[in-house]
Scaffold this motif. Structure first.
Motif, mmCIF file in Angstrom:
data_model
loop_
_atom_site.group_PDB
_atom_site.id
_atom_site.type_symbol
_atom_site.label_atom_id
_atom_site.label_comp_id
_atom_site.label_asym_id
_atom_site.label_seq_id
_atom_site.Cartn_x
_atom_site.Cartn_y
_atom_site.Cartn_z
ATOM 1 N N UNK A 142 -52.779 3.864 16.997
ATOM 2 C CA UNK A 142 -53.864 4.629 17.393
ATOM 3 C C UNK A 142 -54.648 5.433 16.315
ATOM 4 N N UNK A 143 -54.006 5.432 15.035
ATOM 5 C CA UNK A 143 -54.633 5.791 13.792
ATOM 6 C C UNK A 143 -54.325 4.998 12.784
ATOM 7 N N UNK A 144 -55.090 3.950 12.855
ATOM 8 C CA UNK A 144 -55.008 2.744 11.822
ATOM 9 C C UNK A 144 -55.386 2.958 10.320
ATOM 10 N N UNK A 145 -55.995 4.202 10.138
ATOM 11 C CA UNK A 145 -56.241 4.731 8.833
ATOM 12 C C UNK A 145 -55.140 4.794 8.077
ATOM 13 N N UNK A 146 -53.788 5.197 8.565
ATOM 14 C CA UNK A 146 -52.631 5.718 8.227
ATOM 15 C C UNK A 146 -51.703 4.649 7.691
ATOM 16 N N UNK A 147 -52.379 3.371 7.823
ATOM 17 C CA UNK A 147 -51.438 2.195 7.380
ATOM 18 C C UNK A 147 -51.435 2.152 5.892
ATOM 19 N N UNK A 148 -52.257 3.029 5.141
ATOM 20 C CA UNK A 148 -52.048 2.979 3.563
ATOM 21 C C UNK A 148 -51.053 4.084 3.263
ATOM 22 N N UNK A 149 -50.630 4.883 4.367
ATOM 23 C CA UNK A 149 -49.806 6.178 4.039
ATOM 24 C C UNK A 149 -48.294 5.904 4.338
ATOM 25 N N UNK A 150 -47.278 6.742 4.105
ATOM 26 C CA UNK A 150 -46.078 6.582 4.320
ATOM 27 C C UNK A 150 -45.947 6.919 5.893
ATOM 28 N N UNK A 151 -47.015 7.016 6.752
ATOM 29 C CA UNK A 151 -46.647 7.083 8.157
ATOM 30 C C UNK A 151 -46.665 5.737 8.728
ATOM 31 N N UNK A 152 -46.950 4.725 7.799
ATOM 32 C CA UNK A 152 -46.760 3.301 8.135
ATOM 33 C C UNK A 152 -45.271 2.801 8.563
ATOM 34 N N UNK A 153 -45.243 2.305 9.806
ATOM 35 C CA UNK A 153 -44.009 1.896 10.445
ATOM 36 C C UNK A 153 -43.275 2.941 11.368
ATOM 37 N N UNK A 154 -43.769 4.050 11.247
ATOM 38 C CA UNK A 154 -43.502 4.936 12.266
ATOM 39 C C UNK A 154 -43.852 5.047 13.541
ATOM 40 N N UNK A 155 -43.039 5.141 14.590
ATOM 41 C CA UNK A 155 -43.271 5.165 16.153
ATOM 42 C C UNK A 155 -43.810 6.375 16.404
ATOM 43 N N UNK A 156 -44.765 6.685 17.496
ATOM 44 C CA UNK A 156 -45.296 7.947 18.123
ATOM 45 C C UNK A 156 -43.958 8.757 18.490
ATOM 46 N N UNK A 157 -42.937 8.103 19.246
ATOM 47 C CA UNK A 157 -41.829 8.833 19.516
ATOM 48 C C UNK A 157 -41.090 9.292 18.451
ATOM 49 N N UNK A 158 -40.953 8.730 17.448
ATOM 50 C CA UNK A 158 -40.158 9.190 16.179
ATOM 51 C C UNK A 158 -40.731 10.349 15.744
ATOM 52 N N UNK A 159 -42.327 10.525 15.738
ATOM 53 C CA UNK A 159 -42.993 11.972 15.380
ATOM 54 C C UNK A 159 -42.616 12.858 16.488
ATOM 55 N N UNK A 160 -42.664 12.531 17.769
ATOM 56 C CA UNK A 160 -42.365 13.394 18.799
ATOM 57 C C UNK A 160 -40.850 14.176 18.619
ATOM 58 N N UNK A 161 -40.011 13.333 17.986
ATOM 59 C CA UNK A 161 -38.495 13.660 17.702
ATOM 60 C C UNK A 161 -38.241 14.194 16.337
ATOM 61 N N UNK A 162 -39.081 14.207 15.557
ATOM 62 C CA UNK A 162 -39.042 14.777 14.189
ATOM 63 C C UNK A 162 -38.197 13.994 13.453
ATOM 64 N N UNK A 163 -38.212 12.856 13.417
ATOM 65 C CA UNK A 163 -37.205 11.794 12.817
ATOM 66 C C UNK A 163 -38.160 10.764 11.913
ATOM 67 N N UNK A 164 -39.627 11.157 11.554
ATOM 68 C CA UNK A 164 -40.368 10.368 10.580
ATOM 69 C C UNK A 164 -39.612 10.716 9.213
#
Length: 394
Positions: A142-164
């Motif tokens: 959904x946010x392809x710009x974040x492929x160059x950040x450390x969010x690469x590889x995280x799922x939406x559910x992991x962000x929802x559960x604070x496990x990023x």
């Protein structure tokens, strides 16, 4: 410093509230109710439909005695000592206790800080139910710009559960990421030209991983901030308009809410929402009643059930304050055995929901950051549970 002068700062000679730190004690006793006068905001419209009625059956709950760690005190004493601005209890669909303090009034909105996160998690459940979001997908879908950040590889559910696993310095050190966030989201004067101008610009600088995604619970403000960006991208609406359309208007809010925005108009998803005491109660009742009102399913019932029954294991101080707790979909699960939901903000803002007991409590506060801060936060849970226990016998 004289408290009256803090509240009535328009009087000649009253202290000028600083542009940096206005959201912190002692200023929060005034600014939590006057956020629009301190920074830019976007309205969350209540719509033009009827207001959901909240019938009253008032009871003298202030006399209930609570066993706190440091001894017994009444609910009234607890409210006074915890810098309460407003307190609301609903049981079996009725208001049974309502208290306004520190010049808060039924029509006044109050900053709820990180309790905002639970609204963002709820919106994610609604947007997913509409087929606009798949929480199992990677964030960069959904946010392809974040492929160059450390969010690469995280799922939406992991962000929802604070496990990023993204490294984000939450300390109040002078050069921390948190300080950069305060400047980027417009809360403080942007006096550092070398720092990101907007929240999105800040997100794009986060390229260091602290741990693998999904490894463990780690509460982090930037996680919810990214979720806010993601919801705007997936829905095509601003976060304020999305909140109005999907929650605030259909639930029958009595007043508009609002949320702070940065220099680019992006809402502070991690902690910028302001609402009235009763409208927070209406939101809690909507969840308690399975997400429907007047025959319309506003919040998916399956999402509510899944949020109450799921969750990741807590750690550290979070485990201390919620020994049987968990975290799921941007909600604290106060007790996994009961599935009680708890939204929490840093100044003592609370939305507590126990559907099995038909019990809701909302607390709006402006806590000082002193040596008793931690104990005051620990006192919240026994006070709520004591009230619930008393009502369960009536």
């Amino acid at each position: 410093m004289n408290d009256m002068r803090l509240r009535d700062r328009r009087n000649p000679g009253a202290p000028i509230i600083p542009r940096d730190g206005w959201d912190l004690p002692p200023w929060n006793r005034w600014t939590n109710q006057h956020v629009r006068e301190m920074t830019a905001t976007a309205p969350i419209w209540r719509g033009d439909g009827p207001v959901r009625p909240l019938p009253e059956s008032l009871q003298p709950l202030g006399d209930i005695m609570v066993d706190f760690r440091e001894g017994k005190r009444s609910v009234d004493e607890f409210l006074k000592e915890s810098s309460t601005d407003g307190f609301l209890v609903l049981h079996r669909g009725r208001i049974i206790f309502e208290r306004y303090m520190n010049e808060l009034a039924p029509h006044k909105q109050h900053l709820i800080h990180s309790a905002t996160k639970s609204f963002i998690g709820t919106l994610a459940g609604i947007v997913e139910d509409k087929g606009l979001l798949d929480v199992k997908e990677p964030v960069i879908e959904y946010l392809p710009e974040l492929a160059a950040t450390a969010f690469r590889g995280a799922t939406v559910q992991q962000l929802l559960d604070m496990t990023g696993g993204v490294f984000f310095d939450e300390s109040r050190n002078q050069d921390s990421h948190l300080q950069k966030l305060y400047l980027a989201n417009g809360w403080h004067d942007h006096n550092r030209p070398d720092w990101p101008r907007t929240v999105w610009d800040l997100i794009l600088t986060l390229n260091i991983a602290a741990r693998p995604h999904g490894a463990s619970f780690h509460y982090c403000n930037i996680t919810t901030t990214v979720l806010g960006c993601l919801l705007e991208r997936a829905s095509g609406l601003s976060l304020a308009d999305l909140m109005s359309q999907e929650i605030w208007a259909p639930m029958g809010a009595g007043e508009d809410a609002y949320i702070t925005v940065d220099h680019a108009g992006l809402a502070a998803a991690a902690g910028g929402m302001c609402a009235t005491l009763r409208d927070l109660g209406r939101f809690a009742m909507l969840l308690l009643e399975g997400g429907s009102r007047d025959g319309r399913q506003i919040i998916p019932h399956s999402w509510i059930r899944g949020t109450r029954s799921g969750g990741v294991e807590l750690s550290g101080s979070s485990r201390q304050s919620l020994p049987n707790g968990a975290y799921h979909n941007q909600w604290w699960i106060e007790d996994t055995r009961r599935g009680t939901l708890w939204a929490r903000g840093q100044d003592g803002q609370i939305v507590f929901i126990d559907p099995d007991a038909e019990f809701v409590a909302v607390k709006l506060s402006s806590l000082p950051n002193d040596e008793n801060y931690t104990q005051r936060r620990l006192d919240e849970r026994p006070a709520l549970l004591a009230i619930r226990a008393t009502l369960s016998t009536t």
